[in-house]
Scaffold this active site. Structure first.
Site, PDB file in Angstrom:
ATOM      1  N   SER A 212      -7.459   1.658  -4.064  1.00 53.16           N
ATOM      2  CA  SER A 212      -6.348   2.247  -3.320  1.00 53.16           C
ATOM      3  C   SER A 212      -5.257   2.752  -4.259  1.00 53.16           C
ATOM      4  O   SER A 212      -4.403   3.535  -3.844  1.00 53.16           O
ATOM      5  CB  SER A 212      -5.772   1.231  -2.332  1.00 53.16           C
TER       6      SER A 212
ATOM      7  N   ASP B 211     -23.285   6.748 -11.663  1.00 56.63           N
ATOM      8  CA  ASP B 211     -23.753   5.413 -11.279  1.00 56.63           C
ATOM      9  C   ASP B 211     -22.952   4.936 -10.068  1.00 56.63           C
ATOM     10  O   ASP B 211     -21.859   5.453  -9.787  1.00 56.63           O
ATOM     11  CB  ASP B 211     -23.616   4.419 -12.443  1.00 56.63           C
TER      12      ASP B 211
ATOM     13  N   ASP C   5       1.132   4.023  -3.055  1.00 56.96           N
ATOM     14  CA  ASP C   5       0.686   5.406  -2.862  1.00 56.96           C
ATOM     15  C   ASP C   5       1.797   6.402  -3.168  1.00 56.96           C
ATOM     16  O   ASP C   5       1.598   7.382  -3.898  1.00 56.96           O
ATOM     17  CB  ASP C   5       0.212   5.611  -1.423  1.00 56.96           C
TER      18      ASP C   5
ATOM     19  N   GLY D  21     -24.261   8.983 -17.189  1.00 60.52           N
ATOM     20  CA  GLY D  21     -24.282   9.846 -16.021  1.00 60.52           C
ATOM     21  C   GLY D  21     -23.716   9.131 -14.812  1.00 60.52           C
ATOM     22  O   GLY D  21     -23.011   8.125 -14.918  1.00 60.52           O
TER      23      GLY D  21
ATOM     24  N   ASP E 191     -17.575   9.694 -19.119  1.00 60.66           N
ATOM     25  CA  ASP E 191     -18.626   8.808 -18.617  1.00 60.66           C
ATOM     26  C   ASP E 191     -18.249   7.345 -18.887  1.00 60.66           C
ATOM     27  O   ASP E 191     -17.832   6.998 -19.988  1.00 60.66           O
ATOM     28  CB  ASP E 191     -19.952   9.141 -19.300  1.00 60.66           C
TER      29      ASP E 191
ATOM     30  N   GLU F  21       0.818  -1.215   0.000  1.00 59.02           N
ATOM     31  CA  GLU F  21       0.000   0.000   0.000  1.00 59.02           C
ATOM     32  C   GLU F  21       0.843   1.252   0.000  1.00 59.02           C
ATOM     33  O   GLU F  21       0.673   2.151  -0.832  1.00 59.02           O
ATOM     34  CB  GLU F  21      -0.941  -0.003   1.204  1.00 59.02           C
TER      35      GLU F  21
END
Length: 638
Positions: free
Chosen positions: A553, A617, A307, A615, A596, A303
């Protein structure tokens, strides 16, 4: 806060929550726990002569106006857009009233508690006194039990508690009571720390196939459907930007010990993708003894490496990234420990940390952090990205409500919070789903939303993928490779004003046909994610090798980097930071800033999950960012 909390009984799901109980006319149930969490069992009644620190968290002033205050500085139509509040103004605005302090104190004294025993916190946020169990049971009309965990740990709790009706508007919660996600000490005799039950990220970290990669194909745009690298992300989203005023800007990444970066891995990644970053170490702020673990595994390093490698590359070597390393190697920490450090009023806001869920410092365990708890010692960065999360059902309503309010307060101060939305589609961490009694199991049938993604005052980021055979010029799909984009509808929080039109449109045009009892079908709850970015096939250096990594993540720090660079441009133009962005990104004149996504689902709980649609969701939100358009739109704001 009360304005955005869903009506209790949690809408169509029928999960247990606070309600009134016809026990005595002048008493009402203040909080109730619906089930014993996994791994715990009733052990015995707590001895009546035992002593507990009984705390009454006093209701904060003006919380009914919290959303109004936040929108005043973040809504595009507000004349005060961008005029963020100072920390002092926020603290004074929400301080408890004298009336609340007096009401609770008077009731305690009239109930037989000597006045000299009752202490008021320095901030005025809570009243506390040491009570025998018998006293506490009589005051709260409850029974205290001891619960045993399968590890041998014990925890004191009750199933519900009552307060006189006239105190209801003055008290948010009492501890110790129903708050049950206990922080466990290390396993007896093992010598190894045990991950806190309430610690963020359990089951929510990045995923990997374990495949070791050949670096010869890296950096070639024609291979972005096979391996995502920084140049792929720049090409997909038009994210070509060179910082103008990096010394005036800030971007923070939060990691929770034992998750730790490895400098040799950062160097390995930088050598391949950004040579100017070779040898660069992120400035690190240690919170509550935060330290890097020397135990190198994908679980510990995946992680943090992911990052930092991508965030540092995308904002370039000119812009420092602050690493907030939270919690010591023994006890770990929770989101609230981080919020304590960046906000001095939060340490005592509505009673301060909950010792059953947060790391409590000094840590008395051998090897633990012996210093004082960090409280208001850290200045928050302008943008803060966090790739950790809980299941919403892991936490009590109050616990989630309390934390969500703090994100709103920090938003009022101009801070942007970005959270990953989860990697299991409509299921929760560890692919658990809800049962009718509120418990969570792998064979549950009811969709299990994640937190803090469901908090209306953070920006939740889902995941997309560049499917096999597609190029950077093609539309992405919802991520279904190795992980599924977390998304759905909260069981705790109501639909915020800025999102009502988007949710209504989805419900009218793309409403799922599932039975109402397996998802929150009311159309009245906070929906997530807000938007998405690529979350599949990231090339990451971990423990000396390049491997593919997947997850929301991965998407969150990429979005955080873009927002940090928007701030750079605005600061250079003499404007404010963007702060809480959700009212703006849902506005009609901002939706042109997203691609989209109309293909894919987010499966979980034995279903295909939700469908993507035109749009917004509940799979990919508004879509993926068009950085040049968003930058232009934000620069046009005052």
């Amino acid at each position: 806060m009360r304005s955005f909390l869903l009506p209790f009984v949690l809408l169509s799901l029928g999960l247990a929550a606070t309600s009134s109980d016809p026990i005595l006319s002048r008493w009402t149930v203040h909080e109730r726990r619906s089930n014993i969490p996994s791994g715990w069992a009733l052990a015995r009644r707590l001895d009546a002569s035992a002593v507990v620190p009984l705390r009454f968290a006093l209701a904060q002033s003006n919380l009914e106006n919290l959303e109004e205050y936040l929108y005043d500085v973040s809504h595009p139509d507000s004349p005060n857009y961008g005029k963020h509040w100072s920390a002092g103004k926020v603290a004074s605005t929400f301080a408890p009233s004298r009336q609340s302090v007096d009401a609770v104190r008077t009731w305690l004294v009239e109930s037989g508690v000597e006045s000299h025993r009752i202490k008021l916190s320095g901030s005025g946020g809570w009243l506390e006194f040491k009570a025998t169990v018998q006293e506490a049971e009589d005051l709260l009309h409850t029974s205290y039990n001891v619960y045993g965990h399968e590890t041998g740990a014990e925890h004191v709790a009750c199933e519900s508690y009552h307060l006189p009706e006239h105190l209801k508007p003055h008290v948010d919660f009492v501890t110790p009571t129903v708050h049950f996600d206990a922080t466990l000490s290390k396993r007896s005799g093992s010598g190894q720390p045990l991950r806190s039950v309430g610690m963020p990220s359990s089951g929510n970290g990045p995923k990997t196939t374990g495949e070791l990669l050949d670096s010869s194909e890296f950096g070639q745009l024609e291979n972005c459907d096979k391996s995502i690298t920084p140049v792929c992300l720049r090409a997909l989203y038009g994210f070509w930007y060179d910082p103008l005023v990096p010394q005036k800007n800030s971007y923070g990444i939060v990691e929770y010990t034992p998750q730790s970066y490895v400098q040799s891995d950062l160097n390995m990644f930088a050598k391949q993708f950004g040579p100017k970053l070779v040898g660069v170490t992120p400035p690190t702020v240690s919170i509550d003894g935060g330290a890097l673990s020397s135990n190198q595994t994908f679980t510990n390093n995946g992680e943090s490496n992911l990052d930092l490698e991508y965030a540092m590359n995308l904002v370039t070597s000119k812009q420092n990234i602050t690493l907030y390393q939270v919690g010591d190697l023994v006890e770990g920490a929770s989101f609230n420990n981080f919020l304590d450090a960046i906000g001095d009023d939060y340490c005592t806001f509505e009673g301060g940390d909950d010792p059953t869920q947060d790391g409590i410092y000094p840590d008395t365990e051998p090897g633990g952090y012996k210093g004082k708890e960090d409280c208001g010692t850290v200045k928050p960065a302008n943008v803060i990205s966090t790739s950790y999360g809980y299941n919403e059902a892991d936490l009590t309503v109050f616990y989630a409500q309390r934390q969500c309010a703090e994100y709103a307060k920090l938003g009022m101060m101009g801070v942007t919070f970005v959270y990953s939305s989860g990697d299991n589609g409509v299921a929760g961490n560890n692919n658990t789903c809800l049962n009718p009694d509120g418990s969570q199991t792998a064979d549950g049938k009811t969709f299990n939303p994640t937190f803090p993604a469901t908090c209306p005052y953070v920006t939740a980021i889902g995941a997309t993928q560049l499917s096999p055979g597609k190029t950077i010029f093609d539309a992405e799909d919802a991520c279904e490779d190795t992980i599924s984009s977390g998304g759905g509808f909260s069981n705790y929080f109501a639909t915020p004003e800025y999102q009502k039109l988007a949710v209504s449109s989805y419900m009218n045009n793309s409403r799922p046909t599932y039975p109402d009892n397996i998802w929150n079908s009311t159309g009245m709850s906070r929906a997530y994610p807000d938007f998405s970015a690529n979350g599949a096939n990231y090339v990451v250096a971990v423990d000396g090798n390049f491997t593919h990594v997947y997850g929301t993540s991965a998407a969150a720090p990429v979005v955080g980097a873009m927002l940090a660079m928007v701030n750079d441009a605005r600061i250079a133009a003499g404007k404010s930071t963007i702060g809480f962005i959700n009212p703006l990104i849902y506005a009609a004149n901002f939706t042109n800033g997203f691609n989209d996504i109309t293909n894919g689902t987010n499966p979980g709980c034995g279903t295909a999950g939700y469908n993507t649609s035109q749009g917004w969701d509940p799979v990919t939100g508004l879509g993926t960012p068009k950085f040049p358009v968003l930058l232009s739109n934000w620069l046009a704001m005052p």
